[in-house]
Design an enzyme around this catalytic site. Sequence first.
Site, PDB file in Angstrom:
ATOM      1  N   TYR A   1       0.795  -1.221   0.000  1.00 50.22           N
ATOM      2  CA  TYR A   1       0.000   0.000   0.000  1.00 50.22           C
ATOM      3  C   TYR A   1       0.834   1.280   0.000  1.00 50.22           C
ATOM      4  O   TYR A   1       0.304   2.351  -0.283  1.00 50.22           O
ATOM      5  CB  TYR A   1      -0.921   0.028   1.236  1.00 50.22           C
ATOM      6  N   ILE A   2       2.081   1.188   0.372  1.00 55.92           N
ATOM      7  CA  ILE A   2       2.905   2.401   0.492  1.00 55.92           C
ATOM      8  C   ILE A   2       3.936   2.447  -0.627  1.00 55.92           C
ATOM      9  O   ILE A   2       4.303   1.413  -1.211  1.00 55.92           O
ATOM     10  CB  ILE A   2       3.597   2.466   1.869  1.00 55.92           C
TER      11      ILE A   2
END
Length: 883
Positions: A127-128
Amino acid sequence: MEDDHLHNEDENIQENAGNETITRVSGMFKDWFLDYASYVILERAVPAIEDGFKPVQRRIMQSMKDLDDGRYNKVANIVGHTMQYHPHGDASIADAMVQIGQKDILIDTQGNWGNILTGDSAAASRYIEARLSKFAIDVVFNPKITEWQASYDGRRKEPVNLPVMFPLLLAQGGEGIAVGLSTKILPHNFIELIDASIKHLNGKKFTIYPDFPTAGIIDITDYKDGLRGGKVRVRAKISQMDKSTLVINEIPFSTNTSSLIDSILKANDKGKIKIKKIEDNTSSSVEILVHLPSGISPDKTIDALYAFTNCEVSISPLGCVIEDNKPLFVGVTEMLRRSTDNTVQLLKQNLELKLDEYEEQWHFASLERIFIENRIYRDIEEEETWDGVITAIDKGLQPHIKHLKRAITTEDIERLTEIRIKRISKFDIDKAQQKIDALEDQIAQVKHDLAHLVDYAIAYFTRLKNDYGKGRERLTEIRLFDDVDATKVIIRNTKLYVNREEGFVGTSLKRDEYVCDCSDIDDIIVFTRDGKMMITKVDAKTFVGKDIINVEVFNKKDKRTIYNMIYRDGAKGPSYVKRFSVTGVTRDKEYDLTNGSKGSTVLYFSSNPNGEAEVITIFLRQVGSIKKLKWDLDFTEILIKGRNSKGNQVTKYAIKKIELKEKGISTLKPRKIWFDDTVQRLNVDGRGELIGEFRGEDRLLIINQSGIVKTILPELTSRFDSDMIILEKWVPKKPISAIYFEGEKERFYVKRFLIDQEGKEELFISEHPKSHLEIISTDWKPIAEVELTKERGKERKDNLEVNLEEFISVKGITALGNQLTKEKVNQISLLEPLPYEAPEEVPAEEIEVVDEDDISEDTPSKTIKTDEEEDSDDDGNGQGKLF
């Protein structure tokens, strides 16, 4: 078969003694642990001194460089790419990458990367996103001067060390636990590291100290250059929001708001501190509100937070790095020197590569011009073989190459044959010469930089500071800490009880007499009827001796508490009076305060926290021909001596009773108090500036720049705001003079006032947001100089000299005051005050005072006798009055 091989490889079993079997380790077992330990030390836990990276960190950075296209990449993608260099676990790679990203130096992050303030973890790596920061691209990578080695499977090349041209290890810090050793290098300030590198290049001494991303306050007294055995103390920044609320805005390094709040709650549960509730409003910055119950001192609570919670932590650095595949224990100063010297060498290598490139470009540009300008390309038209072409070009070049810096090679001639016809047809001799001239200038500049390498390195560091230093100022405030005395700040939430007859004291004797509140770390001092004294630790139930006459909490090294005592020496001996203090003693040891005779009894005893000396009335029993059966004894006439002194004789006759006639006043000298600006605390040890001499009810006057005034008792635990501008002994009748700017009226006003309410915090300027204090004075007759603003087209007006005492009379603290002037004011300053003799404060009663330092164990005693004793003495040496 494998077991047989291992057992038969050596005679492993040496002997069998009883139930113990001694086995000699040999064969492959012999080296396994050493190999494992070496691998963990060199390949996992400890960073290299050359670039400041652990192996996994170095591989992450190289992977990010491989993938770098200016856009963000998913961390999961970077993690997968890193595993091509070495199969670290994906979770460990992601964790290592998050740690680098949270330091905000090398990685430009996007998404939820966790929060070092709250301890929240980062989102999943899918997600990052991340990309290299501009700083990382600038200082970390240079493939041309990087030494490469094969990866674990031989399919890729990875850097042995990255050519980092910056003290990155000190900027980021590093921590690791290996086998048999560990490392803990604290982070330092980005700008200060650059300044220190420049000082080193200039041959100057430098010092560097830690700076933490969590800010806070640090005491570096025992830092010891970051070597083993050193330590730093780090504190949270705590301030007082109001009388019942404390706010924590910065936290110590190695803690987070969750662990900090947990430690506060645990201290509260254990009774070390007393709080009402805690609010955590932390987001991008720390804000923890600590609400206090009514009646709890904010100053003492702040000290208690430092003493009993993680609001103060001690961090022990340990400078260990890898150099030449060996652990090296080294201080941060030497780390910076080596890093700076390494940067100079990398800059030199980079310049030498540039010089080679420029010289090669100049060489070929010159050949190209000769080849085209002299039309040597026509010499190959008749040639039929490749060797003939090469030979013809070489022959054609020879008359024109004397100015070249090296010989012509076959590769040079082959490059000339690759020039396109279109380029030859559009060849511009002037542009070609301009290019050659530009290259010559670049070559000259590089040679100049190589000849002045130190100046070049200084310019390099200066550029880094200018380009990347903005916003990287020091966060952690360096300050000397005062040691918090835990016994003075702990909340006394336990009740102490005594059974005087049976001789027990403790916190569990709830059916017996209540003495006072105490804490579990307090000592208590006990006096018994037979003249014995003992100091013991607070416990549930302790036997100290029967017939207890006095018990209280004991303060070690307290010279101001004076004990007044009259005792009978033996069963029928004379009575003696003594005054003494108790400072250092051995815990749980019984001390005899009498002359040691059997049957001695204490007839009168009092404990006086400020050295008070009372007047008592002594009644004698009617025996024989005694004329005077009653007289007064004034303890002010008794010298303070050591606890082992015999005392002064009161009477040789039996005392019937003793009554208190008059309460005592202090016989000690006023206490001198100093203010130590380095730690912002009061002390009685002579550190800092002397504020004055204080008796019992004397108070301190405190005025802040924000226009707040208050008076407090001079307790050594008091804390002071950073904007404090006046700290002095308060003289109640001396007016305070102020000039302030009134925001609503936009004019300067003058006021003089007295403080009516002791201990109350009051604002003496208006509450308008633009109002501010300009001048404050506690002189009796202050003089102010007012410089008026010069208006355009008008003559400058003379400065005004204002006698504030004559300008306005003393009014209430809330009064607006008188307008200073209608003119625009440029500046206001205080001049020397007018001379004035302040009225002397005459004490209500003249008493002889005793200096605490004069109290000794061997002060000679003086005998006190009564009229009756004078009459009955055969030698006629009796005294008719008390001395």
